[in-house]
Design a protein around this motif. Structure first.
Motif, PDB file in Angstrom:
ATOM      1  N   SER A 104      43.934  39.766  32.707  1.00 41.20           N
ATOM      2  CA  SER A 104      43.866  41.212  32.503  1.00 41.20           C
ATOM      3  C   SER A 104      42.423  41.614  32.227  1.00 41.20           C
ATOM      4  N   LEU A 105      42.233  42.894  31.950  1.00 37.70           N
ATOM      5  CA  LEU A 105      40.915  43.376  31.524  1.00 37.70           C
ATOM      6  C   LEU A 105      40.706  43.155  30.030  1.00 37.70           C
ATOM      7  N   GLY A 106      41.768  42.713  29.334  1.00 42.96           N
ATOM      8  CA  GLY A 106      41.644  42.502  27.895  1.00 42.96           C
ATOM      9  C   GLY A 106      41.255  43.778  27.183  1.00 42.96           C
ATOM     10  N   GLY A 107      40.299  43.646  26.255  1.00 40.53           N
ATOM     11  CA  GLY A 107      39.911  44.792  25.444  1.00 40.53           C
ATOM     12  C   GLY A 107      38.683  45.516  25.933  1.00 40.53           C
ATOM     13  N   GLY A 108      38.532  45.661  27.289  1.00 41.64           N
ATOM     14  CA  GLY A 108      37.435  46.487  27.754  1.00 41.64           C
ATOM     15  C   GLY A 108      36.606  45.970  28.905  1.00 41.64           C
ATOM     16  N   ALA A 109      37.118  45.053  29.716  1.00 39.36           N
ATOM     17  CA  ALA A 109      36.389  44.627  30.906  1.00 39.36           C
ATOM     18  C   ALA A 109      36.584  45.655  32.026  1.00 39.36           C
ATOM     19  N   SER A 110      36.004  45.373  33.181  1.00 37.75           N
ATOM     20  CA  SER A 110      36.174  46.257  34.333  1.00 37.75           C
ATOM     21  C   SER A 110      36.489  45.426  35.566  1.00 37.75           C
ATOM     22  N   ALA A 111      37.004  46.101  36.606  1.00 42.57           N
ATOM     23  CA  ALA A 111      37.305  45.448  37.878  1.00 42.57           C
ATOM     24  C   ALA A 111      37.431  46.516  38.950  1.00 42.57           C
ATOM     25  N   PRO A 112      37.217  46.158  40.221  1.00 41.64           N
ATOM     26  CA  PRO A 112      37.466  47.110  41.298  1.00 41.64           C
ATOM     27  C   PRO A 112      38.929  47.547  41.326  1.00 41.64           C
ATOM     28  N   LEU A 113      39.122  48.780  41.712  1.00 39.84           N
ATOM     29  CA  LEU A 113      40.466  49.333  41.866  1.00 39.84           C
ATOM     30  C   LEU A 113      40.644  49.667  43.343  1.00 39.84           C
ATOM     31  N   VAL A 114      41.443  48.862  44.044  1.00 40.22           N
ATOM     32  CA  VAL A 114      41.645  49.026  45.478  1.00 40.22           C
ATOM     33  C   VAL A 114      43.115  49.330  45.725  1.00 40.22           C
ATOM     34  N   GLU A 115      43.375  50.468  46.357  1.00 43.50           N
ATOM     35  CA  GLU A 115      44.750  50.925  46.591  1.00 43.50           C
ATOM     36  C   GLU A 115      45.541  50.925  45.291  1.00 43.50           C
ATOM     37  N   ASN A 116      44.905  51.407  44.251  1.00 40.69           N
ATOM     38  CA  ASN A 116      45.501  51.584  42.924  1.00 40.69           C
ATOM     39  C   ASN A 116      45.874  50.270  42.245  1.00 40.69           C
ATOM     40  N   ARG A 117      45.276  49.175  42.689  1.00 37.30           N
ATOM     41  CA  ARG A 117      45.543  47.884  42.058  1.00 37.30           C
ATOM     42  C   ARG A 117      44.227  47.245  41.619  1.00 37.30           C
ATOM     43  N   LEU A 118      44.227  46.691  40.419  1.00 35.97           N
ATOM     44  CA  LEU A 118      43.045  46.007  39.916  1.00 35.97           C
ATOM     45  C   LEU A 118      42.816  44.716  40.694  1.00 35.97           C
ATOM     46  N   GLN A 119      41.578  44.492  41.100  1.00 32.27           N
ATOM     47  CA  GLN A 119      41.216  43.312  41.890  1.00 32.27           C
ATOM     48  C   GLN A 119      40.273  42.435  41.059  1.00 32.27           C
ATOM     49  N   TYR A 120      40.826  41.447  40.369  1.00 36.45           N
ATOM     50  CA  TYR A 120      40.051  40.626  39.446  1.00 36.45           C
ATOM     51  C   TYR A 120      39.132  39.648  40.187  1.00 36.45           C
ATOM     52  N   PRO A 121      38.033  39.241  39.561  1.00 38.18           N
ATOM     53  CA  PRO A 121      37.194  38.194  40.142  1.00 38.18           C
ATOM     54  C   PRO A 121      37.995  36.917  40.389  1.00 38.18           C
ATOM     55  N   ALA A 122      37.550  36.134  41.370  1.00 38.57           N
ATOM     56  CA  ALA A 122      38.231  34.881  41.709  1.00 38.57           C
ATOM     57  C   ALA A 122      37.893  33.773  40.729  1.00 38.57           C
ATOM     58  N   THR A 123      36.840  33.974  39.921  1.00 36.60           N
ATOM     59  CA  THR A 123      36.427  32.975  38.941  1.00 36.60           C
ATOM     60  C   THR A 123      36.133  33.671  37.620  1.00 36.60           C
ATOM     61  N   ASN A 124      35.974  32.890  36.573  1.00 34.19           N
ATOM     62  CA  ASN A 124      35.391  33.411  35.348  1.00 34.19           C
ATOM     63  C   ASN A 124      33.875  33.517  35.545  1.00 34.19           C
ATOM     64  N   TYR A 125      33.171  34.065  34.539  1.00 35.82           N
ATOM     65  CA  TYR A 125      31.720  34.173  34.712  1.00 35.82           C
ATOM     66  C   TYR A 125      31.144  32.776  34.949  1.00 35.82           C
ATOM     67  N   ARG A 126      30.072  32.710  35.746  1.00 34.16           N
ATOM     68  CA  ARG A 126      29.499  31.414  36.099  1.00 34.16           C
ATOM     69  C   ARG A 126      28.061  31.256  35.605  1.00 34.16           C
ATOM     70  N   GLU A 127      27.354  32.356  35.349  1.00 34.19           N
ATOM     71  CA  GLU A 127      25.987  32.277  34.864  1.00 34.19           C
ATOM     72  C   GLU A 127      25.806  33.260  33.710  1.00 34.19           C
ATOM     73  N   TRP A 128      24.876  32.927  32.816  1.00 33.19           N
ATOM     74  CA  TRP A 128      24.604  33.801  31.687  1.00 33.19           C
ATOM     75  C   TRP A 128      23.108  33.813  31.402  1.00 33.19           C
ATOM     76  N   GLU A 129      22.665  34.919  30.790  1.00 32.84           N
ATOM     77  CA  GLU A 129      21.261  35.041  30.390  1.00 32.84           C
ATOM     78  C   GLU A 129      21.168  36.015  29.223  1.00 32.84           C
ATOM     79  N   ILE A 130      20.464  35.624  28.182  1.00 35.24           N
ATOM     80  CA  ILE A 130      20.180  36.534  27.073  1.00 35.24           C
ATOM     81  C   ILE A 130      18.839  37.201  27.351  1.00 35.24           C
ATOM     82  N   LEU A 131      18.843  38.523  27.464  1.00 35.72           N
ATOM     83  CA  LEU A 131      17.655  39.284  27.825  1.00 35.72           C
ATOM     84  C   LEU A 131      16.841  39.723  26.603  1.00 35.72           C
ATOM     85  N   GLU A 132      17.538  39.950  25.497  1.00 36.10           N
ATOM     86  CA  GLU A 132      16.860  40.451  24.290  1.00 36.10           C
ATOM     87  C   GLU A 132      17.670  40.035  23.075  1.00 36.10           C
TER      88      GLU A 132
END
Length: 285
Positions: A104-132
């Motif tokens: 799901s989107l849990g408590g505040g994620a986002s996803a594309p909405l195509v034909e009124n259906r949420l289209q989740y990523p095929a994977t979990n996040y794969r890369e991360w970076e702390i900018l500040e």
């Protein structure tokens, strides 16, 4: 002697002025727990799932960790769980993990909405970076590799800004895609009707808030209440997704355009005790 006392006092003053400020925010990659990425400030805490957890679940959802206001708790919870056998699904005095995310989107994620259906990523996040990272602010980016939604190829760089003294985190999502001129994106909250969810009474065009019993009681019954909300300035639609399993705020974006929104949460064992108090905070964002 008086002169030496004055000098000593001056030295102490300089040392105090240079003392590092106590951190009120944190964010980090958690390789010891299935590639989680955890973040918090002095009021809220949460995590997002990484590669090692794919399939259990593969989900972009934001997992809410309720806490009482004050100290940072995430590192200690992981240590207690992994080294001491003290589950973070149990409240040991300052909160716990008691929100069901699943796929799901849990408590505040986002996803594309195509034909009124949420289209989740095929994977979990794969890369991360702390900018500040400062004692009062941390900014990081999580990247989701390209996946297919209908005939559209999509990838996501999710920037999250966590600041002290706020129940809300700011998100700047950058979706890149081909196969379409624009794409509807939904930021939302996973609903749990069995937990007597109350939806705010001021739904307009840009925010959605709920108040409900804890949705994950598999380890310890919960006698507190959770407040969860999303706020997407300029949203074109606010309501329920197909199947009524999410409250969403929707906006149309072009490839590379930043979709800015906010997600937030609270716990009734903290400073926000009632649905009315929570909804008033969301109303005045």
């Amino acid at each position: 002697m008086k002169r030496f006392a004055i000098i000593a006092a001056a030295v102490l003053c300089v040392a105090a002025c240079k003392a590092p400020k106590e951190a009120m925010v944190m964010a980090r990659y958690v390789p010891e727990r299935a590639d989680d990425f955890v973040f918090e400030n002095n009021l809220v805490c949460g995590r997002i799932y990484g590669k090692k957890l794919e399939g259990n679940p593969t989900s972009p959802g934001i997992d809410i960790w309720v806490k009482t206001p004050g100290a940072l708790v995430a590192d200690q919870r992981y240590k207690d769980e992994l080294e001491g056998g003290r589950s973070y699904h149990i409240d040991w005095g300052n909160g716990k993990d008691c929100y069901k995310v699943a796929v799901s989107l849990g408590g505040g994620a986002s996803a594309p909405l195509v034909e009124n259906r949420l289209q989740y990523p095929a994977t979990n996040y794969r890369e991360w970076e702390i900018l500040e990272q400062t004692p009062e602010k941390v900014v990081f980016v999580l990247s989701y590799p390209e996946w297919q939604t209908d005939s559209i190829l999509v990838s996501l760089d999710k920037k999250i800004i966590v600041t002290a003294d706020s129940y809300f985190c700011k998100v700047e999502d950058s979706y890149s895609f081909s196969g379409a001129e624009s794409l509807q994106i939904a930021a939302g909250i996973f609903l749990h009707p069995e937990q007597q969810t109350v939806v705010d009474q001021f739904i307009g065009t840009d925010r959605y808030a709920i108040w409900e019993h804890a949705s994950d009681q598999s380890v310890e019954p919960e006698d507190g209440m959770l407040g969860v909300a999303v706020f997407a300035p300029g949203a074109e639609f606010t309501g329920c997704s197909h199947g009524d399993d999410h409250g969403i705020c929707v906006k149309t974006v072009k490839s590379g355009e930043v979709f800015t929104y906010y997600f937030g949460s609270c716990w009734s064992k903290g400073d926000i005790k009632t649905a009315e108090d929570w909804f008033e905070i969301v109303k005045n964002l």
